[in-house]
Design an enzyme around this catalytic site. Sequence first.
Site, PDB file in Angstrom:
ATOM      1  N   GLY A  30       0.816  -1.203   0.000  1.00 43.77           N
ATOM      2  CA  GLY A  30       0.000   0.000   0.000  1.00 43.77           C
ATOM      3  C   GLY A  30       0.848   1.251   0.000  1.00 43.77           C
ATOM      4  O   GLY A  30       1.979   1.260  -0.505  1.00 43.77           O
ATOM      5  N   SER A  31       0.323   2.306   0.604  1.00 40.82           N
ATOM      6  CA  SER A  31       0.969   3.612   0.533  1.00 40.82           C
ATOM      7  C   SER A  31       2.173   3.695   1.466  1.00 40.82           C
ATOM      8  O   SER A  31       2.260   2.988   2.472  1.00 40.82           O
ATOM      9  CB  SER A  31      -0.031   4.713   0.882  1.00 40.82           C
ATOM     10  OG  SER A  31      -0.341   4.700   2.257  1.00 40.82           O
ATOM     11  N   GLU A  45       5.498  -3.645   0.869  1.00 37.12           N
ATOM     12  CA  GLU A  45       5.639  -3.333  -0.557  1.00 37.12           C
ATOM     13  C   GLU A  45       4.942  -1.998  -0.768  1.00 37.12           C
ATOM     14  O   GLU A  45       3.711  -1.914  -0.720  1.00 37.12           O
ATOM     15  CB  GLU A  45       5.007  -4.435  -1.414  1.00 37.12           C
ATOM     16  CG  GLU A  45       5.605  -5.818  -1.201  1.00 37.12           C
ATOM     17  CD  GLU A  45       7.080  -5.899  -1.522  1.00 37.12           C
ATOM     18  OE1 GLU A  45       7.561  -5.098  -2.354  1.00 37.12           O
ATOM     19  OE2 GLU A  45       7.771  -6.750  -0.934  1.00 37.12           O
ATOM     20  N   LEU A  46       5.738  -0.954  -1.016  1.00 36.75           N
ATOM     21  CA  LEU A  46       5.201   0.406  -0.981  1.00 36.75           C
ATOM     22  C   LEU A  46       5.311   1.081  -2.343  1.00 36.75           C
ATOM     23  O   LEU A  46       5.153   0.446  -3.370  1.00 36.75           O
ATOM     24  CB  LEU A  46       5.906   1.192   0.130  1.00 36.75           C
ATOM     25  CG  LEU A  46       5.861   0.503   1.509  1.00 36.75           C
ATOM     26  CD1 LEU A  46       6.644   1.305   2.536  1.00 36.75           C
ATOM     27  CD2 LEU A  46       4.436   0.290   1.978  1.00 36.75           C
ATOM     28  N   CYS A 100       2.821   0.784  -8.660  1.00 36.81           N
ATOM     29  CA  CYS A 100       3.972   1.395  -7.990  1.00 36.81           C
ATOM     30  C   CYS A 100       5.238   1.278  -8.826  1.00 36.81           C
ATOM     31  O   CYS A 100       6.241   1.918  -8.502  1.00 36.81           O
ATOM     32  CB  CYS A 100       4.167   0.795  -6.608  1.00 36.81           C
ATOM     33  SG  CYS A 100       4.109  -0.990  -6.559  1.00 36.81           S
ATOM     34  N   GLU A 139       5.154  10.031  -5.791  1.00 36.43           N
ATOM     35  CA  GLU A 139       4.536   8.965  -6.571  1.00 36.43           C
ATOM     36  C   GLU A 139       3.210   9.472  -7.130  1.00 36.43           C
ATOM     37  O   GLU A 139       2.290   9.775  -6.370  1.00 36.43           O
ATOM     38  CB  GLU A 139       4.290   7.723  -5.717  1.00 36.43           C
ATOM     39  CG  GLU A 139       3.652   6.587  -6.490  1.00 36.43           C
ATOM     40  CD  GLU A 139       3.361   5.370  -5.630  1.00 36.43           C
ATOM     41  OE1 GLU A 139       3.563   4.243  -6.117  1.00 36.43           O
ATOM     42  OE2 GLU A 139       2.935   5.548  -4.472  1.00 36.43           O
TER      43      GLU A 139
END
Length: 475
Positions: free
Chosen positions: A227-228, A247-248, A281, A377
């Site tokens: 996520g963020s 996992e960003l 991402c 991002e």
Amino acid sequence: MSNRAFYLNGSWVNSGESHAVENPWNGELVAEIAVAEAAQVEEAVATAAAAFEVVRKTPPVERAELLTRIADGIAARREDFIATLIAEAGKPVTFARVEVERAEICFRQAAHETAHPPGEILEMGATKPGRNHFGLVRRFPLGVILGITPFNFPLNLVAHKVAPAIATGNTMVLKPALKTPLSALLLAEVLHEAGLPAGQINVTPFGHEHIKQLLMDERIKMLSFTGSVDVGWKLKTEAAKLKVALELGGNAAVVIESDADWRAAIPKVASGAYGYAGQSCISVQRILVQRGIYEDFRSELIAYIREKIAAGDPSLPATIVGPMINSRARDKVVDWIQDAELAGAKLLTPLKVEGASLLHPVLIENAPGDAAVSCEEAFAPLAVLQPYDTFEEALNIVNDSAFGLQAGVFTPNITKAFQAYEALDVGGVMINQVPTFRVENMPYGGVKDSGFGREGIRYAMEEMTEPRSLIVNLG
């Protein structure tokens, strides 16, 4: 419309709370889902903990057979999954097909890996005290894993948590994104039909207010979060005793050297930047082009975007850019683009919005390095184009980022390829490929603000287990 029930302890359960799932393309109501209440979240943890005492003893061959049945179930319901991805996520149909195919592969790869568990024989004679001893290391499952997944890949990112958990004999309380929970609930149907033991995977949509308590629950042994950036690192600080995998985000860069077949790279770059409205991402956000070819590359990229990158209805096969997840996400990026213009950036494509949340593809040049479009991002159909002079300069620009997920380099020069591999501070370097590239058996994850730990089936299996040594004194 009745609530869509969630999956708890092998049964379909309703609640007094609900959440509306809306179609990002037209704003229509897709479904009302039941949201787990506090007592049901507690039940999910309790049943997962009880199931762990059973599934941890399951032989690898039985895990592999279960995983294969799940993969077969995904294949059998491929069209249902595709329709669900289009409806809840606004995912263009061509990308939805790929996501379903990847999820199927994910479970088949996990089935394969159950026969190849990580471990090693220790050479005890490597030290004097170890002489006359035999040693081995096996990895054992952790227990209950809290899995939290985002909206953008509501099937495959769930699969990347569920499949390795089953393969290693773990259990999971899965919280899918409330924006896009339907794919995970459909997967739960497949899990159930495949014979998943009750309680091993509980697919329970619930609100953020329950997460902090879960992170302090001694029955939960790991947090696996995708996520963020802000939320992920905050959760890591609150998960003091848990193993954590994050996992960003990213603002991935691609480098185009003048010695590359740069015309052949343009379709890859454009698809990597604008496919699924850039909501990945590892979407291409920064395009660095060697100055000697910059003008030609820019002209041909603009032409390709105009001719080939269609934006609109995600159900149409020609559509590359579907809607963003909602109008708030789109409006934030539009503000960024306008701020960049005020700071001197030039739009090479029109800024065009349409419908509930559609943003047509945007290409920008001369954006300042500290502009949000360059350093944050975007998670949108937005790319920033800039020239560079030397290869070393390009590598430094790529590294001048808070993120470090993946990067792409187009060059036929093997020396440059390995120079990039050594120099780039990212989790993966793609040569003659865009950073958007990912397959299920590669390690996937980032450094810096982009994350902590790795996914990819075998690598996730390692994250979800702990090593245990066996030392035997042979006398």
